[in-house]
Design a protein around this motif. Structure first.
Motif, PDB file in Angstrom:
ATOM      1  N   LEU A 217      -1.402  -2.751  -2.677  1.00 20.29           N
ATOM      2  CA  LEU A 217      -0.576  -2.010  -1.495  1.00 20.29           C
ATOM      3  C   LEU A 217      -0.555  -0.790  -1.815  1.00 20.29           C
ATOM      4  O   LEU A 217      -0.620  -0.835  -2.800  1.00 20.29           O
ATOM      5  CB  LEU A 217       0.857  -3.129  -1.990  1.00 20.29           C
ATOM      6  N   GLY A 218      -1.096   0.216  -1.028  1.00 22.72           N
ATOM      7  CA  GLY A 218      -0.970   1.103  -1.520  1.00 22.72           C
ATOM      8  C   GLY A 218      -0.624   2.681   0.299  1.00 22.72           C
ATOM      9  O   GLY A 218      -0.597   1.262   1.624  1.00 22.72           O
ATOM     10  N   ARG A 219      -0.727   3.513  -0.005  1.00 27.26           N
ATOM     11  CA  ARG A 219      -0.553   4.017   1.194  1.00 27.26           C
ATOM     12  C   ARG A 219      -1.760   4.797   1.829  1.00 27.26           C
ATOM     13  O   ARG A 219      -2.430   5.456   2.783  1.00 27.26           O
ATOM     14  CB  ARG A 219       0.409   5.592   0.986  1.00 27.26           C
ATOM     15  N   SER A 220      -3.083   4.388   1.106  1.00 25.63           N
ATOM     16  CA  SER A 220      -4.450   4.801   1.785  1.00 25.63           C
ATOM     17  C   SER A 220      -5.795   3.488   0.883  1.00 25.63           C
ATOM     18  O   SER A 220      -4.892   2.541   0.167  1.00 25.63           O
ATOM     19  CB  SER A 220      -4.885   5.611   1.446  1.00 25.63           C
ATOM     20  N   TRP A 221      -6.440   3.583   1.875  1.00 27.63           N
ATOM     21  CA  TRP A 221      -7.285   2.334   1.312  1.00 27.63           C
ATOM     22  C   TRP A 221      -8.006   1.863   0.199  1.00 27.63           C
ATOM     23  O   TRP A 221      -8.290   1.568  -0.970  1.00 27.63           O
ATOM     24  CB  TRP A 221      -8.675   2.268   2.898  1.00 27.63           C
ATOM     25  N   ARG A 222      -8.202   4.127  -0.538  1.00 26.22           N
ATOM     26  CA  ARG A 222      -8.513   3.914  -1.792  1.00 26.22           C
ATOM     27  C   ARG A 222      -7.067   3.086  -2.844  1.00 26.22           C
ATOM     28  O   ARG A 222      -7.715   2.310  -3.330  1.00 26.22           O
ATOM     29  CB  ARG A 222      -9.010   5.332  -2.148  1.00 26.22           C
ATOM     30  N   GLU A 223      -6.252   3.908  -2.540  1.00 30.84           N
ATOM     31  CA  GLU A 223      -4.869   3.026  -3.114  1.00 30.84           C
ATOM     32  C   GLU A 223      -5.013   1.427  -3.651  1.00 30.84           C
ATOM     33  O   GLU A 223      -4.891   1.021  -4.567  1.00 30.84           O
ATOM     34  CB  GLU A 223      -3.837   3.961  -2.667  1.00 30.84           C
ATOM     35  N   ALA A 224      -4.781   0.512  -1.643  1.00 30.06           N
ATOM     36  CA  ALA A 224      -4.364  -0.805  -1.723  1.00 30.06           C
ATOM     37  C   ALA A 224      -5.932  -0.913  -2.747  1.00 30.06           C
ATOM     38  O   ALA A 224      -5.988  -2.268  -3.670  1.00 30.06           O
ATOM     39  CB  ALA A 224      -5.036  -0.827  -0.825  1.00 30.06           C
ATOM     40  N   ARG A 225      -7.639  -0.717  -2.535  1.00 25.56           N
ATOM     41  CA  ARG A 225      -8.717  -1.471  -3.221  1.00 25.56           C
ATOM     42  C   ARG A 225      -8.246  -1.327  -5.138  1.00 25.56           C
ATOM     43  O   ARG A 225      -8.666  -2.330  -5.569  1.00 25.56           O
ATOM     44  CB  ARG A 225      -9.908  -0.777  -2.397  1.00 25.56           C
ATOM     45  N   THR A 226      -8.042  -0.029  -5.167  1.00 20.30           N
ATOM     46  CA  THR A 226      -7.569   0.100  -6.555  1.00 20.30           C
ATOM     47  C   THR A 226      -6.748  -0.716  -6.867  1.00 20.30           C
ATOM     48  O   THR A 226      -6.685  -1.376  -8.324  1.00 20.30           O
ATOM     49  CB  THR A 226      -6.791   2.136  -6.761  1.00 20.30           C
ATOM     50  N   ALA A 227      -5.715  -0.967  -6.222  1.00 17.78           N
ATOM     51  CA  ALA A 227      -4.066  -2.060  -7.144  1.00 17.78           C
ATOM     52  C   ALA A 227      -5.109  -3.029  -6.985  1.00 17.78           C
ATOM     53  O   ALA A 227      -4.392  -3.937  -7.607  1.00 17.78           O
ATOM     54  CB  ALA A 227      -3.391  -1.746  -5.915  1.00 17.78           C
ATOM     55  N   LEU A 228      -5.801  -3.771  -6.331  1.00 24.86           N
ATOM     56  CA  LEU A 228      -6.541  -5.439  -5.527  1.00 24.86           C
ATOM     57  C   LEU A 228      -7.351  -4.696  -7.630  1.00 24.86           C
ATOM     58  O   LEU A 228      -7.481  -6.222  -7.511  1.00 24.86           O
ATOM     59  CB  LEU A 228      -7.690  -4.720  -5.192  1.00 24.86           C
ATOM     60  N   ARG A 229      -7.587  -4.178  -7.530  1.00 24.94           N
ATOM     61  CA  ARG A 229      -8.532  -4.661  -9.379  1.00 24.94           C
ATOM     62  C   ARG A 229      -7.518  -4.889 -10.270  1.00 24.94           C
ATOM     63  O   ARG A 229      -8.169  -5.459 -11.311  1.00 24.94           O
ATOM     64  CB  ARG A 229      -9.214  -2.758  -9.170  1.00 24.94           C
TER      65      ARG A 229
END
Length: 338
Positions: A217-229
């Protein structure tokens, strides 16, 4: 229309009754009725309470056969049929008939569901959860300008104002079902993007993801993808904001990460998953007893195994600094493994 409903309720021939049910709903659709009118007419035809519910916003419409609103609370429905639009379930229709279903109830609900989907689409925009992937990709793209992103959000139904939450999801459940679970009340749009599902919503409830799902979960796609990792079976949903300085590990070049002595030492344990699970449990809980509980082992067995692993790794796992080194190395290894 009322006269037709009366005649239908006394038909002896099921075949003739089926034809007339179809004609009944064809007539309603030519008159371009709304959802309440559909429910009211269906209740009169079926001679029992008829209901319509849309998943988006949780709207429920119930009418009694006398044409008035049905009383609450509603009893269990006797027959239920989903409303589908663009291959997505957007709601349901049902009858509340005392006793067993009637011979034409299933057909009646099929036609009511088709009519309800047509009404939703006509007076839309269509309230489907699944969105145009091109619009969603434009919203999450780092290359899109703000005007284009704002226009895409508006087309998806989001009003200007607070930033939209972004979730990167991998789940065995259908993406539209996941979206409705984690965003039960507010607007949510979803689309598959290569190997990952994208959710855009005003807010996401991390506790409502179905079993087997992983999400960042994030405020941007980059943040969300990073958190998913960073997600693991023990921590399947992670907010980017909760990563803090750990998020920096995602930017370490793979060749540099693999060359690190601690990461390389863990790589040599790849053929011993029980050893890696022991290290992960110990670093996650910070205690022998906590790790033993997670692993369903006696704490003395965990202590003996950790002593052996400390010797193999060349790290004193009894020291806080040693645990920190191993925890970081385990995280980097997971990032390398994708």
């Amino acid at each position: 229309m009322e006269a037709l409903a009366v005649r239908l309720s006394h038909l002896d021939s099921q075949a003739e009754g089926a034809i007339r049910v179809v004609m009944f709903y064809d007539t309603l659709m030519r008159r371009r009725v709304d959802l309440p009118a559909l429910a009211r007419a269906s209740a009169g035809l079926a001679e029992c309470v008829a209901g319509i519910r849309l998943h988006d916003g949780g709207r429920v419409i119930r009418f009694a056969p006398d044409g008035g609103r049905a009383r609450a609370p509603a009893p269990p429905p006797s027959t239920v049929t989903p409303i589908s639009l663009d291959d997505e379930e957007i709601g349901a229709v049902w009858l509340e008939r005392p006793g067993p279903p009637g011979p034409l109830d299933e057909l009646l609900l099929d036609r009511l569901a088709l009519a309800a989907a047509s009404v939703v689409e006509r007076y839309g925009p269509a309230r489907t959860t699944m969105a145009d992937p091109a619009l969603v990709e434009l919203v999450i793209s780092e290359d899109a300008d703000e005007a284009a992103r704002a226009r895409a959000l508006r087309l998806l139904g989001f009003a200007p104002g607070p930033p939209v939450a972004v979730a990167a999801v991998v789940s065995p459940a259908p993406l539209d079902r996941v979206a409705r679970l984690v965003c039960p009340a507010g607007l949510v749009k979803a689309a598959p993007l290569r190997d990952v599902g994208v959710l855009l919503a005003a807010a996401v409830d991390p506790a409502r993801f179905p079993a087997g799902s992983r999400a960042g979960l994030g405020r941007s796609w980059r943040e969300a993808r990073t958190a998913l990792r960073f997600t693991t079976p023990g921590e399947p949903v992670i907010r980017y904001a909760d990563l803090g300085a750990l998020a920096l590990l995602a930017d370490v070049p793979p060749e540099i990460a693999r060359a690190n002595a601690d990461v390389a030492a863990l790589a040599r344990l790849a053929d011993h998953p029980d050893d890696l699970r022991t290290l992960d449990a110990y670093c996650s809980t910070g205690s022998l007893r906590g790790a033993a509980e997670l692993l369903h082992l006696h704490h003395s067995s965990v202590a003996r195994r950790l002593g052996q692993l400390g010797g193999v790794l060349g790290i004193d796992l009894a020291e806080p600094g040693g645990r920190t080194r191993v925890k970081i190395a385990l995280t980097v290894r997971r990032l390398l493994d994708g």
